[in-house]
Scaffold this active site. Sequence first.
Site, PDB file in Angstrom:
ATOM      1  N   GLY A 174      62.619 -43.020   4.852  1.00  0.00           N
ATOM      2  CA  GLY A 174      62.372 -44.380   5.228  1.00  0.00           C
ATOM      3  C   GLY A 174      63.390 -45.269   5.130  1.00  0.00           C
ATOM      4  O   GLY A 174      63.420 -46.374   5.350  1.00  0.00           O
ATOM      5  N   ASP A 224      66.385 -33.258   7.937  1.00  0.00           N
ATOM      6  CA  ASP A 224      66.471 -34.001   6.740  1.00  0.00           C
ATOM      7  C   ASP A 224      67.821 -34.618   6.579  1.00  0.00           C
ATOM      8  O   ASP A 224      68.623 -33.558   6.324  1.00  0.00           O
ATOM      9  CB  ASP A 224      66.029 -32.877   5.809  1.00  0.00           C
ATOM     10  CG  ASP A 224      65.663 -33.544   4.447  1.00  0.00           C
ATOM     11  OD1 ASP A 224      66.010 -34.776   4.111  1.00  0.00           O
ATOM     12  OD2 ASP A 224      65.147 -32.777   3.527  1.00  0.00           O
ATOM     13  N   ASP A 281      59.768 -38.392  -1.312  1.00  0.00           N
ATOM     14  CA  ASP A 281      59.008 -37.115  -1.441  1.00  0.00           C
ATOM     15  C   ASP A 281      57.709 -37.233  -2.267  1.00  0.00           C
ATOM     16  O   ASP A 281      57.638 -37.897  -3.350  1.00  0.00           O
ATOM     17  CB  ASP A 281      59.892 -35.921  -2.403  1.00  0.00           C
ATOM     18  CG  ASP A 281      60.782 -35.502  -1.588  1.00  0.00           C
ATOM     19  OD1 ASP A 281      61.340 -36.105  -0.337  1.00  0.00           O
ATOM     20  OD2 ASP A 281      61.261 -34.455  -1.490  1.00  0.00           O
TER      21      ASP A 281
END
Length: 403
Positions: free
Chosen positions: A208, A158, A229
């Site tokens: 993205g 992440d 999210d």
Amino acid sequence: MTNRIARPLNSCCAFLAAALAIGAALSSALLAQSAKLAATPPMGWNSWNHFAEKVTDADVRAAADAMVESGMRDAGYVYVNVDDTWEGERDAQGNIHPNGKFPDMKALGDYIHSRGLKFGIYSSPGPKTCAGFEGSYGHEAQDAATYAAWGVDFLKYDLCGLRSIMDLYDPGQDPSKASAIMRDAYAKMHRALIATGRPIVYSICQYGVDSVWEWGEDVGGNLWRTTDDISDSFRSMALIGFSQAGLERYSKPGRWNDPDMLEVGNGGMTADEYRTQMSLWAILAAPLLAGNDLGKMDETTKSILMNKDVIAVDQDKLGAQGFRLGPPQVWARTLADGAKAVAVFNFVTDDVPQPVTVRLRDLGFSGPVHARDLWTHKDVGLIRDSFTVTPPQGGVVMFRLSK
Ligand code: GAL
């Protein structure tokens, strides 16, 4: 493979440019190896949507147990993924350790494996994760080796803390530099995972940014988040899900667009709205990562998450992500045997449900087709030219059409 990383950088960054040129491109052999890890979109469970930062070792074991006992595992959900907040400190040698909520990661991995499931973990390419825990920056190979020793089968990586590094080298003047740093960081961890010799599915999570679908494959991603999210509301789910139109050309076996995890069963949507998420995600060939408390599922939640007909669409071997056929929201997906899955959605929540007609010729069929309703599990019979359905508010009608 295109090396999209090499871009002209000014002289102050010559070192960085050289490092990126060496580091970014992954050989086609490495990529071919990693593509095999996710021939169909990964299915499993992730701790974040329900437990968030409170998740503990006991919660994850209970989720694994519930996956087996509820029938989720047998329906295809195999990954048990611990999201952010498991991380503790590094020792003097730099090895990462879990925090007090996770006493023994190897034992947890063994337990998950003993239940016939696979073990997933989370980290960041930055110094810190989104929740402010220790990331993998500067420790990529070491962390990958640690994960492999714990028996990890899936890594969600992440972006979060890497943004501070991206800003350091490029305080806003040239986004291509920041992007190159990001891509290199993702490629670096992919090489580290491959070097462990353990098959580890690689899940890229950076919301993205910079059209990740155009380069996610080049850095070894098996799946890449295409959006911000998700949250447990119809608005969030529908905005994300219906915005995926056009991304179908970037997805294929081994490399999937990821519109984020399922919210089914978390309580913020109606059963029809959750059927919409499940159906749309299956049309999108999206990873199916449940995000609810598996130990407390009611029968409706189970029937949605374990709808074998819809799961079969998601997991179809052709791996062709579906597309938006036309207004208002009719979506279709071509399946391996030439059949088509068609979903007609009613995505307007404050409106009276309207009938929608779908013409077979718009789906590429000439002549009659056999139809099966994937939510009632009943045969609808032969359809000659078109069919008309009225999906309920926030809901969906989904058919499988075959010759
Ligand atoms: C977000 C990510 C979420 C979750 C969270 C953990 O950036 O999109 O899915 O992983 O971080 O802190």
